[in-house]
Design an enzyme around this catalytic site. Structure first.
Site, PDB file in Angstrom:
ATOM      1  N   TYR A   1      78.998  44.807   2.796  1.00 49.87           N
ATOM      2  CA  TYR A   1      78.106  45.984   2.774  1.00 49.87           C
ATOM      3  C   TYR A   1      78.798  47.178   3.443  1.00 49.87           C
ATOM      4  CZ  TYR A   1      73.890  48.754   3.911  1.00 49.87           C
ATOM      5  OH  TYR A   1      72.945  49.746   4.055  1.00 49.87           O
TER       6      TYR A   1
ATOM      7  N   ILE B   1      67.032  52.246  10.731  1.00 52.28           N
ATOM      8  CA  ILE B   1      65.821  52.946  10.298  1.00 52.28           C
ATOM      9  C   ILE B   1      64.700  51.926  10.128  1.00 52.28           C
ATOM     10  CG2 ILE B   1      64.821  54.531   8.616  1.00 52.28           C
ATOM     11  CD1 ILE B   1      67.335  55.616  10.165  1.00 52.28           C
TER      12      ILE B   1
HETATM   13  P1  NAI Z   1      64.814  48.794   0.688  1.00 57.57           P
HETATM   14  O1  NAI Z   1      65.480  47.527   0.307  1.00 57.57           O
HETATM   15  O2  NAI Z   1      63.563  48.687   1.486  1.00 57.57           O
HETATM   16  O3  NAI Z   1      64.462  49.631  -0.641  1.00 57.57           O
HETATM   17  C1  NAI Z   1      65.421  49.763  -1.627  1.00 57.57           C
HETATM   18  C2  NAI Z   1      64.745  50.072  -2.956  1.00 57.57           C
HETATM   19  O4  NAI Z   1      65.787  50.208  -3.929  1.00 57.57           O
HETATM   20  C3  NAI Z   1      63.818  48.955  -3.438  1.00 57.57           C
HETATM   21  O5  NAI Z   1      62.638  49.515  -3.965  1.00 57.57           O
HETATM   22  C4  NAI Z   1      64.637  48.243  -4.533  1.00 57.57           C
HETATM   23  O6  NAI Z   1      63.819  47.701  -5.555  1.00 57.57           O
HETATM   24  C5  NAI Z   1      65.502  49.388  -5.053  1.00 57.57           C
HETATM   25  N1  NAI Z   1      66.784  48.937  -5.596  1.00 57.57           N
HETATM   26  C6  NAI Z   1      67.708  48.133  -5.004  1.00 57.57           C
HETATM   27  N2  NAI Z   1      68.739  47.920  -5.814  1.00 57.57           N
HETATM   28  C7  NAI Z   1      68.477  48.624  -6.962  1.00 57.57           C
HETATM   29  C8  NAI Z   1      69.168  48.793  -8.193  1.00 57.57           C
HETATM   30  N3  NAI Z   1      70.327  48.172  -8.429  1.00 57.57           N
HETATM   31  N4  NAI Z   1      68.623  49.588  -9.140  1.00 57.57           N
HETATM   32  C9  NAI Z   1      67.440  50.193  -8.920  1.00 57.57           C
HETATM   33  N5  NAI Z   1      66.720  50.055  -7.792  1.00 57.57           N
HETATM   34  C10 NAI Z   1      67.247  49.278  -6.821  1.00 57.57           C
HETATM   35  O7  NAI Z   1      65.929  49.700   1.392  1.00 57.57           O
HETATM   36  P2  NAI Z   1      65.820  50.846   2.525  1.00 57.57           P
HETATM   37  O8  NAI Z   1      65.894  50.224   3.858  1.00 57.57           O
HETATM   38  O9  NAI Z   1      64.717  51.767   2.212  1.00 57.57           O
HETATM   39  O10 NAI Z   1      67.233  51.576   2.318  1.00 57.57           O
HETATM   40  C11 NAI Z   1      67.430  52.577   1.341  1.00 57.57           C
HETATM   41  C12 NAI Z   1      68.906  52.949   1.301  1.00 57.57           C
HETATM   42  O11 NAI Z   1      69.340  53.311   2.623  1.00 57.57           O
HETATM   43  C13 NAI Z   1      69.836  51.822   0.865  1.00 57.57           C
HETATM   44  O12 NAI Z   1      70.921  52.361   0.138  1.00 57.57           O
HETATM   45  C14 NAI Z   1      70.331  51.235   2.175  1.00 57.57           C
HETATM   46  O13 NAI Z   1      71.555  50.572   2.031  1.00 57.57           O
HETATM   47  C15 NAI Z   1      70.435  52.500   3.000  1.00 57.57           C
HETATM   48  N6  NAI Z   1      70.397  52.274   4.430  1.00 57.57           N
HETATM   49  C16 NAI Z   1      69.258  51.774   5.032  1.00 57.57           C
HETATM   50  C17 NAI Z   1      69.218  51.596   6.396  1.00 57.57           C
HETATM   51  C18 NAI Z   1      68.004  51.094   7.115  1.00 57.57           C
HETATM   52  O14 NAI Z   1      68.068  50.979   8.350  1.00 57.57           O
HETATM   53  N7  NAI Z   1      66.893  50.810   6.470  1.00 57.57           N
HETATM   54  C19 NAI Z   1      70.396  51.883   7.224  1.00 57.57           C
HETATM   55  C20 NAI Z   1      71.523  52.406   6.502  1.00 57.57           C
HETATM   56  C21 NAI Z   1      71.499  52.586   5.152  1.00 57.57           C
END
Ligand code: NAI
EC number: 1.1.1.245
Length: 270
Positions: A176, A209
């Protein structure tokens, strides 16, 4: 007098917006006056997490955007599939005439910290995580670059992570971290490529987050220990991230491109 709708007349696309931080991005852009299209491979993905489900004010984020009073489109599509993504962008431009803002947020990790150490992480996990984070981001950027080049304007924001810059103490999530580091570097190449077209391209790199999905995981890892590394002494919120997205989507950031902006309470660089 300040305009409370700085994005009035703008059209935005947010990927991975069905829940979590991406949903906060979509709602923030709508509250600032943008029409917003969302892409997620499951528009009901919030149902996987009780806290996410409890925060919903409609059946999907599409309904929530309309409730704010803006136009919305929802696409159930996987960002790893370039064809469906291109079709979605064509439909947005066909219906709304333009595309001004793209937030490439879809992504995330898979696997436990123990099984994802750099020397042992298996190819299957690497492939999934690289596809979801890096390849999906490239597909999204390439799809939106077509209308933005024609318009000679646009704002693209990619989503990296603190993990792309900072190695976790336990050494886990190597796949990742490597994929997110690549997202950040791709962002800078794209900024160079699209600068002459008047398109800015920047990357946000969130820290810890606290979303409805992640809050219980962070607690299980140990809040006190994690927060010891965060100068501001608290987890970030999706709204903290949305504030930076609002800046990078508006004319306030017109002379900012190729930047990687940590949204991490100081975790990465202190
Ligand atoms: P989450 O897993 O809660 O939500 C991600 C959303 O993206 C989900 O609705 C999922 O269905 C959708 N998704 C995943 N892969 C997909 C694909 N291939 N095509 C279409 N939709 C897809 O994630 P979260 O925590 O809201 O994170 C959002 C972004 O921020 C991600 O890129 C994550 O890597 C990044 N991030 C999050 C952090 C955190 O602390 N939550 C920290 C650093 C980065």
């Amino acid at each position: 007098m300040t305009d409370n709708l700085p994005l009035r007349g703008k059209v935005a696309l947010v990927t991975g917006a069905a829940r979590g931080i991406g949903r906060a991005y979509a709602l923030r852009l709508a509250k600032r006056g943008a029409d917003v299209a969302v892409v997620d491979f499951d528009l009901h993905s919030y149902k996987d997490y009780q806290l996410e489900a409890a925060s919903m004010r409609g059946d999907t984020v599409v309904d929530e955007i309309r409730e704010i009073g803006m136009r919305a489109l929802g696409f159930q599509a996987d960002v790893t599939d370039a064809t469906t993504l291109n079709e979605a962008v064509q439909q947005i431009v066909g219906e709304w005439g333009r595309l001004d803002i793209a937030i490439c947020n879809a992504g995330g990790g898979v696997g436990s910290p123990e099984e994802t150490r750099a020397s042992i992480v298996e190819k299957d996990l690497v492939d999934v995580v690289v596809a979801r984070n890096l390849t999906g981001t490239i597909h999204t950027c390439q799809a939106v670059a077509v209308p933005m080049k024609e318009q000679r304007s646009g704002k693209i924001v990619t989503v990296g992570s603190q993990a792309g810059h900072r190695i976790a103490d336990n050494g886990g999530y190597a796949h990742y971290g490597a994929a997110k580091a690549a997202v950040a570097k791709y962002t800078q190449y794209l900024a160079r490529d699209l600068g002459p077209f008047g398109v800015t391209v920047n990357c946000v790199a969130p820290g810890y987050i606290s979303t409805g999905r992640l809050a219980p995981i962070l607690s299980a890892l140990g809040d006190a220990q994690l927060l010891d590394d965060v100068p501001l002494g608290r987890y970030g919120t999706p709204e903290d991230c949305a504030g930076v997205i609002e800046f990078l989507s508006s004319d306030l950031s017109d002379y900012v491109t190729g930047a990687i902006i940590p949204v991490d309470g100081g975790l990465t660089y202190s």
